[in-house]
Design an enzyme around this catalytic site. Sequence first.
Site, PDB file in Angstrom:
ATOM      1  N   GLU A 122       0.817  -1.213   0.000  1.00 28.66           N
ATOM      2  CA  GLU A 122       0.000   0.000   0.000  1.00 28.66           C
ATOM      3  C   GLU A 122       0.852   1.264   0.000  1.00 28.66           C
ATOM      4  OE1 GLU A 122      -4.175  -1.225   1.986  1.00 28.66           O
ATOM      5  OE2 GLU A 122      -2.525  -1.129   3.400  1.00 28.66           O
ATOM      6  N   CYS A 137       3.513   8.479   1.065  1.00 29.02           N
ATOM      7  CA  CYS A 137       4.030   7.521   2.039  1.00 29.02           C
ATOM      8  C   CYS A 137       4.202   6.189   1.320  1.00 29.02           C
ATOM      9  CB  CYS A 137       3.024   7.413   3.187  1.00 29.02           C
ATOM     10  SG  CYS A 137       3.456   6.196   4.424  1.00 29.02           S
ATOM     11  N   CYS A 144       6.472  -7.267   7.206  1.00 29.55           N
ATOM     12  CA  CYS A 144       7.608  -6.747   7.972  1.00 29.55           C
ATOM     13  C   CYS A 144       8.169  -7.885   8.814  1.00 29.55           C
ATOM     14  CB  CYS A 144       7.131  -5.608   8.882  1.00 29.55           C
ATOM     15  SG  CYS A 144       8.470  -4.722   9.708  1.00 29.55           S
ATOM     16  N   CYS A 148       6.024  -5.081  15.863  1.00 30.28           N
ATOM     17  CA  CYS A 148       5.677  -4.100  16.887  1.00 30.28           C
ATOM     18  C   CYS A 148       4.211  -4.323  17.259  1.00 30.28           C
ATOM     19  CB  CYS A 148       5.914  -2.688  16.377  1.00 30.28           C
ATOM     20  SG  CYS A 148       7.619  -2.447  15.833  1.00 30.28           S
ATOM     21  N   CYS A 151       1.181  -2.309  15.649  1.00 31.20           N
ATOM     22  CA  CYS A 151       1.211  -2.031  14.204  1.00 31.20           C
ATOM     23  C   CYS A 151       0.537  -3.148  13.414  1.00 31.20           C
ATOM     24  CB  CYS A 151       2.663  -1.872  13.758  1.00 31.20           C
ATOM     25  SG  CYS A 151       2.862  -1.735  11.983  1.00 31.20           S
ATOM     26  N   CYS A 375      -1.173   5.921   9.932  1.00 32.90           N
ATOM     27  CA  CYS A 375       0.050   5.244  10.378  1.00 32.90           C
ATOM     28  C   CYS A 375      -0.279   3.923  11.027  1.00 32.90           C
ATOM     29  CB  CYS A 375       0.760   6.054  11.457  1.00 32.90           C
ATOM     30  SG  CYS A 375       1.452   7.572  10.899  1.00 32.90           S
TER      31      CYS A 375
END
Length: 388
Positions: A122, A137, A144, A148, A151, A375
Amino acid sequence: MSDIVDLTAAERTRILAKSALFDPPPAGLADGRRDLVGLSRAELAAEMASIDEAAFRVKQLWHWIYHQGVTDFSRMSSIARPLQRKLAERFVIGRPEAAVEQTSSDATRKWLFRFRDGQQAETVYIPDPVEDRGAVCVSSQVGCTLSCRFCHTGTQTLVRNLGAAEIVGQFMAARDAYGEWPSPKGETPRLLSTIVLMGMGEPLYNYANVAKAMTIVMDNEGIGLSRRRITLSTSGVVPIMDRAGAELGVNLAVSLHAVTDALRDELVPLNRKYPIADLMAACRRYPGASNARRITFEYIMLKGMNDSEAEARELVRLIAGMPAKVNLIPFNPWPDSRYEPSGKAALERFSGIVNAAGFAAPVRTPRGQDILAACGQLRTEGRRPRGQ
Ligand code: SAH
Ligand code: SF4
């Protein structure tokens, strides 16, 4: 001292080698044509040499591809027709395909881009509410490796790195969507003039491709973004931070989120490897850290977890003497997330303490929440193909 340096160098080599295992498949089409996007100038020169074309073609092509945003060789008016045809037989100027495009009620736009092997990532365009410009962004990985706790991307394992072509391609496709290439009258684009590497993935765990992509977007004869218009956000891959600083010198944002190792170990598990003291030392070493080029510390405000006055004071102590600003990000929830955003009073108290110590500490307004574009809300369904 030399032991420390050697250890860091060895660690860096290990990280880069491991990262390369997750690189994308070669950027060719099924019909054998190669994509010119994402090649360095030297690689482009090699492609020209392979078809017996002179090196000066690189400059011409670079201008058309990256300055004018042209995707069709037949529009390259400074190149004669026979060569246009020859190029089109062997090469393409690719873009990722927009599988989904959504616009938020606050004008933030999100694309789900599909790459040639079907993997998706994205990209978000965040218009500045005041000025006539905005930031793109971009994602650096599909998924990933880190996880975290707060997230959404972190709930997806790493599928693969994005290649340089795919990273630059996100920005170029976003520019296409806004018609943001120089007009025939020579007016330069303004809206999409900033890149933040804050999408899916940890850019410093895909350093080689990210560095190549940023070198392309900073090239003055093409897109020509200055390093001040690029911000790389990291969760704190300390050994690669020095390298990024020396080689790219882009703005640095560090996802801090906690001021004690005990809490940061939990929220940002990478902290167990590179604890706060090491991270802060790397920030202090980051080149170009002057008042004009402050390091941004990102701090998600999680209700009752990290938002006390004592933690605000400890944050000030950690960044004392550094040219820094603190972005306070209200936690953006996603399906099944377990935290709650801090309340208004806690946000204001925290921000007030950091501000009073001389650091800008704006509370960021979440953007694009209604389309899960804020975010930490990005996630795709990508899975690693079996057997890999
Ligand atoms: N991997 C890099 C860059 C991508 S994340 C990094 O971690 O810095 C971009 C930013 O979004 C980081 O500061 C991250 O901590 C933050 N973020 C992640 N999840 C979030 C959430 N649910 N709400 C608000 N911010 C979040
Ligand atoms: Fe990865 Fe950044 Fe999300 Fe952490 S916050 S899981 S490093 S994308």
